[in-house]
Design an enzyme around this catalytic site. Structure first.
Site, PDB file in Angstrom:
ATOM      1  N   HIS A  99      -1.521 -19.928   3.311  1.00  0.00           N
ATOM      2  CA  HIS A  99      -2.547 -20.450   4.468  1.00  0.00           C
ATOM      3  C   HIS A  99      -3.837 -20.571   3.722  1.00  0.00           C
ATOM      4  O   HIS A  99      -4.284 -19.458   3.177  1.00  0.00           O
ATOM      5  CB  HIS A  99      -2.520 -19.502   5.639  1.00  0.00           C
ATOM      6  CG  HIS A  99      -3.228 -20.011   6.916  1.00  0.00           C
ATOM      7  ND1 HIS A  99      -3.333 -21.441   7.130  1.00  0.00           N
ATOM      8  CD2 HIS A  99      -4.034 -19.162   7.863  1.00  0.00           C
ATOM      9  CE1 HIS A  99      -4.424 -21.493   8.156  1.00  0.00           C
ATOM     10  NE2 HIS A  99      -4.343 -20.311   8.672  1.00  0.00           N
ATOM     11  N   ARG A 145       0.878  -1.314  -0.106  1.00  0.00           N
ATOM     12  CA  ARG A 145       0.005  -0.170   0.162  1.00  0.00           C
ATOM     13  C   ARG A 145       1.011   1.224  -0.101  1.00  0.00           C
ATOM     14  O   ARG A 145       2.040   1.188   0.493  1.00  0.00           O
ATOM     15  CB  ARG A 145      -0.835  -0.010   1.334  1.00  0.00           C
ATOM     16  CG  ARG A 145      -0.212  -0.286   2.436  1.00  0.00           C
ATOM     17  CD  ARG A 145      -1.218  -0.378   3.616  1.00  0.00           C
ATOM     18  NE  ARG A 145      -0.656  -0.798   4.749  1.00  0.00           N
ATOM     19  CZ  ARG A 145      -1.292  -1.349   5.787  1.00  0.00           C
ATOM     20  NH1 ARG A 145      -2.699  -1.334   5.879  1.00  0.00           N
ATOM     21  NH2 ARG A 145      -0.686  -1.942   7.067  1.00  0.00           N
ATOM     22  N   ASP A 158      -3.621 -26.700  10.754  1.00  0.00           N
ATOM     23  CA  ASP A 158      -2.829 -25.354  11.125  1.00  0.00           C
ATOM     24  C   ASP A 158      -3.573 -24.649  12.356  1.00  0.00           C
ATOM     25  O   ASP A 158      -2.995 -24.345  13.469  1.00  0.00           O
ATOM     26  CB  ASP A 158      -2.609 -24.349  10.277  1.00  0.00           C
ATOM     27  CG  ASP A 158      -1.816 -23.338  10.242  1.00  0.00           C
ATOM     28  OD1 ASP A 158      -0.487 -23.528  10.374  1.00  0.00           O
ATOM     29  OD2 ASP A 158      -2.045 -22.258  10.719  1.00  0.00           O
TER      30      ASP A 158
HETATM   31  P1  NDP Z   1       2.501 -10.043   8.016  1.00  0.00           P
HETATM   32  O1  NDP Z   1       1.801  -9.376   8.977  1.00  0.00           O
HETATM   33  O2  NDP Z   1       4.033 -10.203   8.329  1.00  0.00           O
HETATM   34  O3  NDP Z   1       2.342  -9.068   6.708  1.00  0.00           O
HETATM   35  C1  NDP Z   1       2.422  -7.803   6.700  1.00  0.00           C
HETATM   36  C2  NDP Z   1       2.547  -7.384   5.425  1.00  0.00           C
HETATM   37  O4  NDP Z   1       1.015  -7.009   4.708  1.00  0.00           O
HETATM   38  C3  NDP Z   1       3.267  -5.867   5.226  1.00  0.00           C
HETATM   39  O5  NDP Z   1       3.866  -5.806   4.015  1.00  0.00           O
HETATM   40  C4  NDP Z   1       2.076  -5.026   5.332  1.00  0.00           C
HETATM   41  O6  NDP Z   1       2.422  -3.659   4.650  1.00  0.00           O
HETATM   42  C5  NDP Z   1       0.875  -5.718   4.419  1.00  0.00           C
HETATM   43  N1  NDP Z   1      -0.336  -5.298   4.825  1.00  0.00           N
HETATM   44  C6  NDP Z   1      -0.876  -5.371   5.810  1.00  0.00           C
HETATM   45  N2  NDP Z   1      -2.316  -4.807   5.451  1.00  0.00           N
HETATM   46  C7  NDP Z   1      -2.280  -4.336   4.391  1.00  0.00           C
HETATM   47  C8  NDP Z   1      -3.193  -3.679   3.516  1.00  0.00           C
HETATM   48  N3  NDP Z   1      -4.392  -3.475   4.100  1.00  0.00           N
HETATM   49  N4  NDP Z   1      -3.168  -3.420   2.253  1.00  0.00           N
HETATM   50  C9  NDP Z   1      -1.936  -3.796   1.718  1.00  0.00           C
HETATM   51  N5  NDP Z   1      -0.840  -4.235   2.490  1.00  0.00           N
HETATM   52  C10 NDP Z   1      -1.295  -4.578   3.708  1.00  0.00           C
HETATM   53  O7  NDP Z   1       2.100 -11.510   7.244  1.00  0.00           O
HETATM   54  P2  NDP Z   1       2.453 -12.907   7.562  1.00  0.00           P
HETATM   55  O8  NDP Z   1       3.799 -12.843   6.608  1.00  0.00           O
HETATM   56  O9  NDP Z   1       2.630 -13.357   8.975  1.00  0.00           O
HETATM   57  O10 NDP Z   1       1.495 -13.982   6.990  1.00  0.00           O
HETATM   58  C11 NDP Z   1       1.163 -13.731   5.529  1.00  0.00           C
HETATM   59  C12 NDP Z   1       0.458 -15.164   5.196  1.00  0.00           C
HETATM   60  O11 NDP Z   1       1.324 -16.140   5.351  1.00  0.00           O
HETATM   61  C13 NDP Z   1      -0.859 -15.443   5.913  1.00  0.00           C
HETATM   62  O12 NDP Z   1      -1.667 -15.876   4.922  1.00  0.00           O
HETATM   63  C14 NDP Z   1      -0.119 -16.334   7.217  1.00  0.00           C
HETATM   64  O13 NDP Z   1      -1.141 -17.024   7.457  1.00  0.00           O
HETATM   65  C15 NDP Z   1       0.949 -17.119   6.157  1.00  0.00           C
HETATM   66  N6  NDP Z   1       1.959 -17.572   6.856  1.00  0.00           N
HETATM   67  C16 NDP Z   1       2.422 -17.105   7.667  1.00  0.00           C
HETATM   68  C17 NDP Z   1       3.624 -17.609   8.490  1.00  0.00           C
HETATM   69  C18 NDP Z   1       4.448 -16.674   9.399  1.00  0.00           C
HETATM   70  O14 NDP Z   1       5.614 -17.327   9.612  1.00  0.00           O
HETATM   71  N7  NDP Z   1       4.460 -15.709   9.715  1.00  0.00           N
HETATM   72  C19 NDP Z   1       3.910 -19.098   8.285  1.00  0.00           C
HETATM   73  C20 NDP Z   1       3.149 -19.985   7.206  1.00  0.00           C
HETATM   74  C21 NDP Z   1       2.304 -19.054   6.625  1.00  0.00           C
HETATM   75  P3  NDP Z   1       2.752  -2.377   5.515  1.00  0.00           P
HETATM   76  O15 NDP Z   1       4.336  -2.641   5.362  1.00  0.00           O
HETATM   77  O16 NDP Z   1       2.112  -1.383   4.678  1.00  0.00           O
HETATM   78  O17 NDP Z   1       2.322  -2.731   7.028  1.00  0.00           O
HETATM   79 MG    MG Z   2      -0.537 -20.950  11.325  1.00  0.00          MG
END
Ligand code: NDP
Ligand code: MG
Ligand code: MG
Length: 335
Positions: free
Chosen positions: A108, A48, A191
Site C-alpha cells: 500500500h 519484534r 484505495d
Molecule cells: P497486520 O495488522 O495484519 O500486521 C500485523 C503484523 O505487523 C504482525 O506480525 C505484527 O507483529 C507486526 N507489527 C505491528 N507493529 C509492529 C512493530 N511496531 N514492530 C514490529 N512488528 C510489528 O497488517 P496487514 O497485513 O493488514 O497490513 C500490512 C500492509 O498490507 C499494510 O500496508 C496494508 O495497507 C497492506 N494491505 C493490507 C491488506 C489486508 O488485507 N489486510 C490488503 C492490501 C494491502 P506482532 O505479531 O508482534 O503483533
Molecule cells: Mg485499503
C-alpha cells in the site's frame, strides 16, 4: 486500458539468489511470505522480539529474525506492518540495514505517497499489492490459482525495479490472475477513496442509517436487521459474480423497479458532493495528516467510535440474531 501482466511477463530469476525479508506476519505478511517461500525464493520473516507470531512463522517453515536483523541481512525488504507503525519502524530498524542497490517493497502506498517514509535515493522502491485480504492470498495460491494485484515503481535506482516488481508479484501468485500497472499515487488515493466512501464507510453508514429509520418508524429491530444488513451479502455476492446486471436480473421486478428509481434519490447529488469532498481531503493530504496524528495520539477517535459502534442497536440485535445462526460461525460473534 490499464496495462496488465501475467506469468509469462514475469521472470522469477530476478529474485533468485536474493534474500527477501518480509516484515510482519499478519494478514498480508503470513500470506505473501509463505507464497514467496513456496515459489522457491529465500524468505525470512522479520518480527519484534516476543511476537506471538514468531512461533507460527517457524512452524510454517520460515526463518524468523528481529526486524533489524532481517533488514541488515536482506536484499529485498517487504514492509507488511500496519501502515501507522511503518514510519517509526522504518527509521529505527529498517533504514540502518539498507545498502545501495537494495529494494523496499510495499503493498500500500500510504507511507511513501504522504512522505512518512522518504527512502534514500540509491534503493529501488516498488509495490506489489494483492487486491484481496491476506487469507485469500494464501488460500488461492495453495489451490493453484492467485488473486489479481497491482504493481508500481516509485524509485528505480537499479534500472530493474519494474522487472523486480513483476517477479515479486509472480512469487506471491498474483501474475496467475493478472497484475495491473499503477503508480503509488493512484493506488493510495483510489484505495483510500474506496474504503472511505464505498466499501467500508459508505456501506456501514448505509446499513446503520436505514436500520435507524425503520426502528424509529416503529418496526421491530429484528425485521430492520434482516432487511438492511443480513440480506446485503446475498446481493453483493450476485454483483461480485455478474455485475449489477446479474443482481437486477435475479431480484423480483418489484425490487428492480423500486431499486432503480429510489436508489439515486438516496445516494443523490448531496452524496456526490460529499464524495468529492472526501476525495479532495485524500488528494490534498488532509486525511493523511489526520490519520497520522490520530496514530501518534494513541487512537483516541478510533477507540471512542469503535465503542459507540459496538453499543449501537444494530450491533446489539445483530449479535443476538447471528447467535441463532450457528452456520455463520463468525469468530467476531464470540467477542
Ligand atoms: P497486520 O495488522 O495484519 O500486521 C500485523 C503484523 O505487523 C504482525 O506480525 C505484527 O507483529 C507486526 N507489527 C505491528 N507493529 C509492529 C512493530 N511496531 N514492530 C514490529 N512488528 C510489528 O497488517 P496487514 O497485513 O493488514 O497490513 C500490512 C500492509 O498490507 C499494510 O500496508 C496494508 O495497507 C497492506 N494491505 C493490507 C491488506 C489486508 O488485507 N489486510 C490488503 C492490501 C494491502 P506482532 O505479531 O508482534 O503483533
Ligand atoms: Mg485499503
Ligand atoms: Mg426483501
Amino acid at each position: 486500458m490499464a496495462q496488465m501482466y501475467y506469468d509469462n511477463d514475469a521472470d522469477l530469476n530476478m529474485l533468485k539468489g536474493k534474500k527477501i525479508a518480509v516484515m510482519g506476519y499478519g494478514s498480508q505478511g503470513h500470506a505473501q511470505a509463505q507464497n514467496l517461500h513456496d515459489s522457491g525464493l529465500d524468505v525470512t520473516v522479520g518480527l519484534r522480539e516476543g511476537s506471538r507470531r514468531w512461533k507460527q512463522a517457524e512452524e510454517d517453515g520460515l526463518k524468523v529474525m528481529t526486524v533489524a536483523e532481517a533488514a541488515k541481512m536482506a536484499d529485498v525488504v517487504q514492509i507488511l506492518l500496519p501502515d501507522e507503525v511503518q514510519s517509526q519502524v522504518y527509521y529505527s530498524e529498517i533504514e540502518p540495514g539498507l545498502e545501495a542497490g537494495n529494494a523496499i517493497v510495499f503493498s500500500h502506498g500510504f507511507n511513501i505517497h504522504y512522505n512518512q517514509i522518504i527512502p534514500q535515493k540509491d534503493i529501488d522502491v516498488y509495490m506489489v499489492a494483492p487486491k484481496s485480504p491476506g487469507h485469500l492470498v494464501r488460500r488461492t495460491y495453495v489451490d493453484g490459482a492467485g488473486v489479481p494485484g497491482l504493481v508500481a515503481v516509485y524509485q528505480d535506482a537499479t534500472g530493474k525495479a519494474m522487472e523486480m516488481a513483476l517477479a515479486h508479484a509472480k512469487g506471491v501468485g498474483c501474475t496467475r490472475a493478472g497484475v495491473y500497472k499503477t503508480s503509488f499515487r493512484e493506488e493510495t488515493e483510489t484505495d483510500l477513496f474506496g474504503e472511505q466512501v464505498d466499501l467500508c464507510g459508505g456501506v456501514a453508514s448505509l446499513i446503520k442509517t436505514s436500520f435507524e429509520v425503520l426502528v424509529e418508524a416503529g418496526y421491530q429491530p429484528e425485521m430492520a436487521y434482516f432487511e438492511t444488513c443480513h440480506e446485503l451479502k446475498l446481493i453483493v455476492d450476485l454483483i461480485h459474480e455478474g455485475g449489477l446486471d446479474k443482481m437486477w436480473y435475479s431480484v423480483s421486478n418489484t425490487a428492480e423497479y423500486g431499486g432503480m428509481t429510489v436508489g439515486p434519490k438516496v445516494i443523490n447529488e448531496l452524496s456526490r458532493e460529499a464524495m468529492y469532498e472526501a476525495l479532495d481531503r485524500i488528494q490534498n493530504g488532509e486525511f493523511a495528516r489526520e490519520f497520522v496524528l490520530e496514530g501518534k495520539a494513541n487512537r483516541p477517535v478510533l477507540t471512542a467510535m469503535e465503542r459507540q459502534d459496538r453499543e449501537h442497536p444494530l450491533e446489539v440485535i445483530g449479535k443476538e440474531i447471528r447467535s441463532k445462526m450457528p452456520w455463520l460461525n463468525s469468530e467476531l460473534n464470540e467477542k
